[in-house]
Scaffold this active site. Structure first.
Site: not given
Length: 205
Positions: A48, A52, A69, A166
């Protein structure tokens, strides 16, 4: 003395009741189903975060175990936020590589409150793997194998005009049985030549 003992007992009982109320008021029961997406049976919650929630689910139609997801869309969702979600889906649909997690399908609920992304399920992320296993510390060949796979996935993205932006241990998922590592989470990814001309929200100083 007896009166004082009864008062003390009553006070203690009141404190216990208050403590119990506070515990149960803070307890949130686990989510049992995915709202607006009845194809999936929730087995447990994997993660979490601000993006989301991620659940391990069983696909009722195929019996496959998958990762789902769940992205909740606020009522006042901006056009910018909508573009970001659509961009993540589009980029995931473009890629097809052994070391990039596969998006199996995506669903938006009829009330437009949720978007669900269904992925292949892997065992853990690299951060978890490092903490619970010593294999990377004692088996140099495995470090080389994982690094080669990561670089291959990043090179594939760049060859297809995609910036992941990322790359970190939590976004690298591992299939432990086959010693395979996969690049995941394209939420911040951008295509080269983005028309906005801006690849980060941080303003230049």
């Amino acid at each position: 003395m007896a009166r004082e003992e009864r008062g003390s007992s009553s006070s203690d009982s009141w404190i216990v009741r208050m403590f119990q109320c506070r515990i149960f008021s803070c307890f949130t029961p686990p989510q049992q189903r995915l709202e607006g997406f009845n194809d999936m049976e929730i087995l447990d919650e994997i993660a979490e975060g601000g993006f989301g929630r991620v659940f391990r689910c069983r696909d009722r139609s195929t019996g496959d175990i998958v990762a789902v997801k769940q992205i909740e869309l606020p009522a006042d969702i901006t056009n910018r936020a909508s573009i970001k979600i659509n961009r993540e889906i589009e980029l995931l649909q473009q890629v097809n590589h052994d070391n990039i997690v596969r998006l199996l399908r995506h669903v938006q609920t009829e009330d437009r409150r949720y978007v669900y992304l269904v992925f292949e399920l892997l065992d853990c992320d690299l951060f978890q793997y490092i903490r619970r296993s010593r294999r990377l510390f004692v088996e140099p060949w495995l470090r080389k194998r994982f690094l080669h796979q990561i670089l291959t996935a990043v090179a594939y993205c760049h060859a297809n005009q995609i910036l992941h932006r990322d790359l970190k241990p939590k976004n690298l998922l591992i299939d432990e049985s086959r010693d395979i590592i996969k690049l995941a989470d394209f939420g911040l990814a951008r295509p080269f030549g983005d028309p906005t001309g801006q690849y980060t929200d941080k303003k230049r100083e």
